[in-house]
Design an enzyme around this catalytic site. Structure first.
Site, PDB file in Angstrom:
ATOM      1  N   ASP A 257      29.887  37.705  62.530  1.00  0.00           N
ATOM      2  CA  ASP A 257      28.495  37.117  62.391  1.00  0.00           C
ATOM      3  C   ASP A 257      28.266  35.974  63.044  1.00  0.00           C
ATOM      4  O   ASP A 257      29.230  35.342  63.802  1.00  0.00           O
ATOM      5  CB  ASP A 257      28.706  36.709  60.891  1.00  0.00           C
ATOM      6  CG  ASP A 257      29.865  36.312  60.117  1.00  0.00           C
ATOM      7  OD1 ASP A 257      30.793  35.675  61.135  1.00  0.00           O
ATOM      8  OD2 ASP A 257      30.146  36.477  59.077  1.00  0.00           O
TER       9      ASP A 257
ATOM     10  N   HIS B  45      31.857  37.736  49.292  1.00  0.00           N
ATOM     11  CA  HIS B  45      31.026  38.292  50.442  1.00  0.00           C
ATOM     12  C   HIS B  45      32.304  38.680  51.614  1.00  0.00           C
ATOM     13  O   HIS B  45      33.191  38.085  51.815  1.00  0.00           O
ATOM     14  CB  HIS B  45      29.968  37.190  50.990  1.00  0.00           C
ATOM     15  CG  HIS B  45      30.538  36.054  51.611  1.00  0.00           C
ATOM     16  ND1 HIS B  45      30.159  34.898  51.020  1.00  0.00           N
ATOM     17  CD2 HIS B  45      31.465  35.837  52.637  1.00  0.00           C
ATOM     18  CE1 HIS B  45      30.758  34.051  51.673  1.00  0.00           C
ATOM     19  NE2 HIS B  45      31.581  34.530  52.813  1.00  0.00           N
TER      20      HIS B  45
ATOM     21  N   ASN C  13      32.624  34.273  46.364  1.00  0.00           N
ATOM     22  CA  ASN C  13      31.662  35.374  45.740  1.00  0.00           C
ATOM     23  C   ASN C  13      31.692  36.776  46.148  1.00  0.00           C
ATOM     24  O   ASN C  13      31.049  37.717  45.554  1.00  0.00           O
ATOM     25  CB  ASN C  13      30.201  34.880  45.928  1.00  0.00           C
ATOM     26  CG  ASN C  13      29.641  35.039  47.184  1.00  0.00           C
ATOM     27  OD1 ASN C  13      30.507  35.382  48.212  1.00  0.00           O
ATOM     28  ND2 ASN C  13      28.283  34.611  47.452  1.00  0.00           N
TER      29      ASN C  13
ATOM     30  N   GLU D 227      26.089  39.091  51.386  1.00  0.00           N
ATOM     31  CA  GLU D 227      26.047  38.426  50.225  1.00  0.00           C
ATOM     32  C   GLU D 227      25.952  39.395  48.835  1.00  0.00           C
ATOM     33  O   GLU D 227      25.390  40.387  48.896  1.00  0.00           O
ATOM     34  CB  GLU D 227      25.094  37.295  49.987  1.00  0.00           C
ATOM     35  CG  GLU D 227      25.140  36.408  51.014  1.00  0.00           C
ATOM     36  CD  GLU D 227      26.213  35.133  50.791  1.00  0.00           C
ATOM     37  OE1 GLU D 227      27.039  35.253  49.928  1.00  0.00           O
ATOM     38  OE2 GLU D 227      25.949  33.929  51.204  1.00  0.00           O
TER      39      GLU D 227
END
Length: 243
Positions: A67, A138, A136, A143
């Site tokens: 990313d 990811h 979380n 996400e």
């Protein structure tokens, strides 16, 4: 999944580095999927040490990063291109043209995403994909959501992700709101995946990743469906395999 637990992060970094190094030794033209953030810094240092000792060469290897932030200049100290140069690429013999990071400043981001997937399709698949995990759940910047994207795409970052990453910036307002990330389908095409998870605060999310239901609300849980995932962690968790 295969779970390896370590007493400290130094041992973890060495083992993770050794796995990547072994891949390149056995296949000099290996394609490696790379990750950024705090998790891989130590293992990249171990890779550099091994290279500097003359025990491995990356001259024929290729890399594709997961990313990159959208709108952050590549010269910015927190861009993922700069991260990779600073922590790894500038210290080993990999050819610059063989290192790939999504262009978060492309005039047409959607076209850049399609091009990135095309390059990986033509040159790949990735032999070993390195992953960390967000608080979380990811991976990359995929996400939690009702739906996940298959290919590389532009994503709006969750506020909790921006809060987690603000430690790298002077203020939360400096943290980009968007990123380009490999989609889950792209990640899952890798022949093998190395998931590195550090810190007691990640124990709960790792337990859910390993043992919980497979759900798009926890993207890392999709790794349960991959045929070859190696998990390395210093967390106190167990993989509760049942048949």
């Amino acid at each position: 999944m295969i779970l390896h637990k370590f007493k400290n992060q130094s041992d973890l970094d060495r083992a993770a580095a050794d796995l990547i190094i072994s891949m390149v030794r056995s296949k000099p033209n290996a394609i490696l999927g790379m990750a950024t953030g705090g998790t891989p810094v130590g293992l990249y240092k171990e890779i550099v040490k091994t290279y500097q000792a003359g025990l491995v060469s990356f001259a024929h290897a290729k890399t594709f990063n997961l990313d990159e932030y959208v709108g952050l200049p590549v010269t910015h100290k927190e861009s993922y291109r700069n991260f990779m140069q600073t922590n790894l690429f500038d210290h080993i013999d990999i050819q610059a043209g063989n290192t790939h990071v999504p262009d978060g400043n492309a005039a047409d981001v959607d076209a850049e995403c399609r091009l990135y997937d095309k390059m990986m399709f033509e040159q790949g698949p990735v032999d070993l994909q390195l992953l960390g995990i967000g608080g979380n759940g990811h991976i990359g910047f995929n996400e939690p959501d009702e739906h996940l994207s298959r290919g590389t795409y532009k994503v709006t970052l969750k506020q909790e992700t921006r809060e987690a990453n603000k430690r790298f910036f002077n203020h939360i307002d400096e943290v980009p709101t968007h990123a380009v990330t490999m989609g889950m389908g792209t990640i899952m095409q890798a022949r093998a995946i190395l998931l590195v998870v550090k810190g007691a605060e990640k124990a709960e999310i790792l337990d859910r990743t390993l043992n919980g239901p497979i759900t798009t609300q926890l993207p890392a849980s999709l790794l349960q469906t991959h045929p070859r995932v190696i998990v390395m962690t210093d967390c106190d968790v167990n993989y509760k395999v049942s048949f």
